[in-house]
Design a protein around this motif. Structure first.
Motif, mmCIF file in Angstrom:
data_model
loop_
_atom_site.group_PDB
_atom_site.id
_atom_site.type_symbol
_atom_site.label_atom_id
_atom_site.label_comp_id
_atom_site.label_asym_id
_atom_site.label_seq_id
_atom_site.Cartn_x
_atom_site.Cartn_y
_atom_site.Cartn_z
ATOM 1 N N ARG A 202 36.462 30.871 44.623
ATOM 2 C CA ARG A 202 36.972 31.008 43.250
ATOM 3 C C ARG A 202 36.441 32.301 42.624
ATOM 4 N NH1 ARG A 202 36.820 26.333 38.589
ATOM 5 N NH2 ARG A 202 36.618 27.697 36.776
ATOM 6 N N PHE A 206 37.895 36.001 40.838
ATOM 7 C CA PHE A 206 37.579 36.135 39.406
ATOM 8 C C PHE A 206 36.920 37.464 39.052
ATOM 9 C CE2 PHE A 206 34.392 35.572 36.009
ATOM 10 C CZ PHE A 206 35.234 35.217 34.949
ATOM 11 N N GLU A 219 31.903 30.053 36.276
ATOM 12 C CA GLU A 219 32.959 29.747 37.255
ATOM 13 C C GLU A 219 32.404 28.852 38.368
ATOM 14 O OE1 GLU A 219 36.366 30.858 37.341
ATOM 15 O OE2 GLU A 219 35.816 31.266 35.254
#
Ligand code: GLY
Ligand code: MN
Ligand code: MN
Length: 433
Positions: A202, A206, A219
């Motif tokens: 992820r 990002f 995150e």
């Protein structure tokens, strides 16, 4: 349910393995950790004592376990004591374990209230023919405990009340047991690793110039917690730019700058077990030529180090060998010279300017787990492999860290699915741009 049901079989077997190591006519006591105060009426989140957890699966404060294998009545060979709840306590703190629930989690048949402890303990000491008492101390090679733990208070109490018994340390026994992971434990560690992988992937999508280190932290945390983890395995290190040469940078407060690297030493816990992952990625999605050169050198050291691990490896010999490989990589990077090596003193080798920590540590219920480091690495033990090169004068450092399981043939890299090649990391960071 956030946490998986861990079969009580694991805890029953763990206690059985401990009993096999205990001497005749002995008894062992394990105490939970305290809930640590902060300020005013504040407290830190409760964190169970890992030895007590390993033997019972109980995650609740004010818990005690007494094991007395030679007690004549089978019912009192293992006794678990838990905190008795009340209507008021349930109103404020919610559900506390019933004796039946504690029995089911731990597999200990006799579960009593903590308030019953002094009387029952005296009965077990006196009627069990106990000559030797095993008590628990934190003997981790890096421990630095300045508060008195529940175990430490208990040692004072017990030795004052029973001054003429023989006392022994249970810590070496626990270390010998905990170093070898059972199948069920390996599943939990792998789950922590898999959750960590989701967080890392992820973050790869990002990160871009301008994001703050703490936004990256958020995150990760969101991804970990939504997948059933309680959060970070350890305080996350999200170090961009010059801060990534600081091993334990935990401020995580700066904006990430174009052209810099970010060192991400971040991993999840799962059901009290831990992962420990480090990747170092470029803020703008592309390593510079020099960054990639150093990155590849660190990765080569990690791969070579992994090849050396196996059931006949001694940790200290391995560390020396890894340092030799690192030395030749540093020469290749023109950070040190052969002359530097020739002139170095044993206490201050040339490589240490750029590689200033150990390559591996044990991993499990503790991130820096307990276990005897002096023998050979046992099959079933889990280690990190985490070389790094930190170049202060060039404004960046790189560490790469995987977790491996020692097998009969060598090692199994438990993080083999987590992107690590520089090209793959670049590809993933630029996908969809
Ligand atoms: N995350 C702490 C360590 O790598 O040892
Ligand atoms: Mn580590
Ligand atoms: Mn780490």
């Amino acid at each position: 349910m956030r946490k998986p049901e861990i079969s009580s079989r694991l805890f029953v077997q763990n206690r059985k393995r401990l009993v096999e190591l205990m001497k005749e006519n002995s008894l062992a006591v394990f105490n939970s950790n305290d809930i640590m105060p902060t300020n005013a009426d504040g407290t830190m989140p409760f964190r169970q004592n890992n030895d007590l957890f390993y033997l019972t699966g109980i995650n609740q404060e004010e818990t005690q376990l007494v094991i007395c294998p030679d007690f004549p009545d089978k019912k009192f060979r293992e006794v678990l004591f838990i905190r008795e709840s009340s209507e008021l306590l349930e109103k404020w703190e919610g559900h506390k374990l019933t004796r039946d629930e504690a029995r089911q989690i731990s597999g200990v048949e006799t579960v009593l209230w903590t308030t019953d402890f002094p009387g029952r303990f005296h009965h077990m000491m006196a009627m069990g023919g106990v000559e030797r008492v095993y008590l628990n101390t934190n003997e981790h090679y890096r421990s630095d405990v300045v508060v008195q733990t529940r175990d430490a208070r208990f040692i004072e109490w017990c030795q004052a009340k029973y001054p003429l018994h023989r006392y022994d340390r249970v810590a070496p026994l626990m270390a010998d047991l905990r170093i070898v992971k059972q199948k069920e434990e390996l599943k939990l560690i792998q789950e922590a690793i898999d959750i960590t992988e989701h967080g890392f992937r992820r973050v790869l999508g990002f990160v871009k110039p301008g994001v703050k280190e703490y936004e990256i932290e958020a995150e990760y945390l969101h991804e970990f917690v939504r997948r059933g983890s309680r959060g970070f395995a350890y305080t996350p290190i999200i170090a961009s730019g010059a801060n990534n040469v600081v091993l334990h940078y935990i401020e995580n407060s700066l904006p990430c700058k174009d052209g810099d690297l970010i060192l991400l030493d971040v991993a999840a816990e799962f059901a009290n077990y831990n992962a420990d992952l480090t990747r170092t990625i470029p803020v703008n999605g592309r390593y510079t030529k020099r960054q990639k050169q150093v990155y590849k050198a660190v990765l080569r050291v990690m791969r070579e180090a992994m090849k050396m691990l196996g059931p006949s490896t001694n940790f200290f010999d391995y560390q020396k060998e890894v340092e030799k490989i690192m030395e030749s990589e540093l020469i290749g990077l023109k950070l040190i010279t052969k002359d530097d090596v020739r002139r170095q003193s044993a206490g201050n080798p040339a490589f240490r300017k750029y590689f200033y920590h150990g390559t591996s540590h044990l991993l499990g219920l503790d991130v820096h787990d307990v276990g005897n480091m002096h023998g050979k690495m046992p099959v079933g033990s889990v280690w990190t492999v985490e070389p790094g090169i930190y170049i202060k004068e060039e404004g960046f450092g790189i560490r790469i860290e995987d977790n491996v399981l020692i097998t009969r043939k060598g090692v199994d890299d438990l993080m083999k699915d987590i992107p690590v090649e520089a090209d793959e990391i670049e590809e993933l960071m630029n996908a969809g741009k």
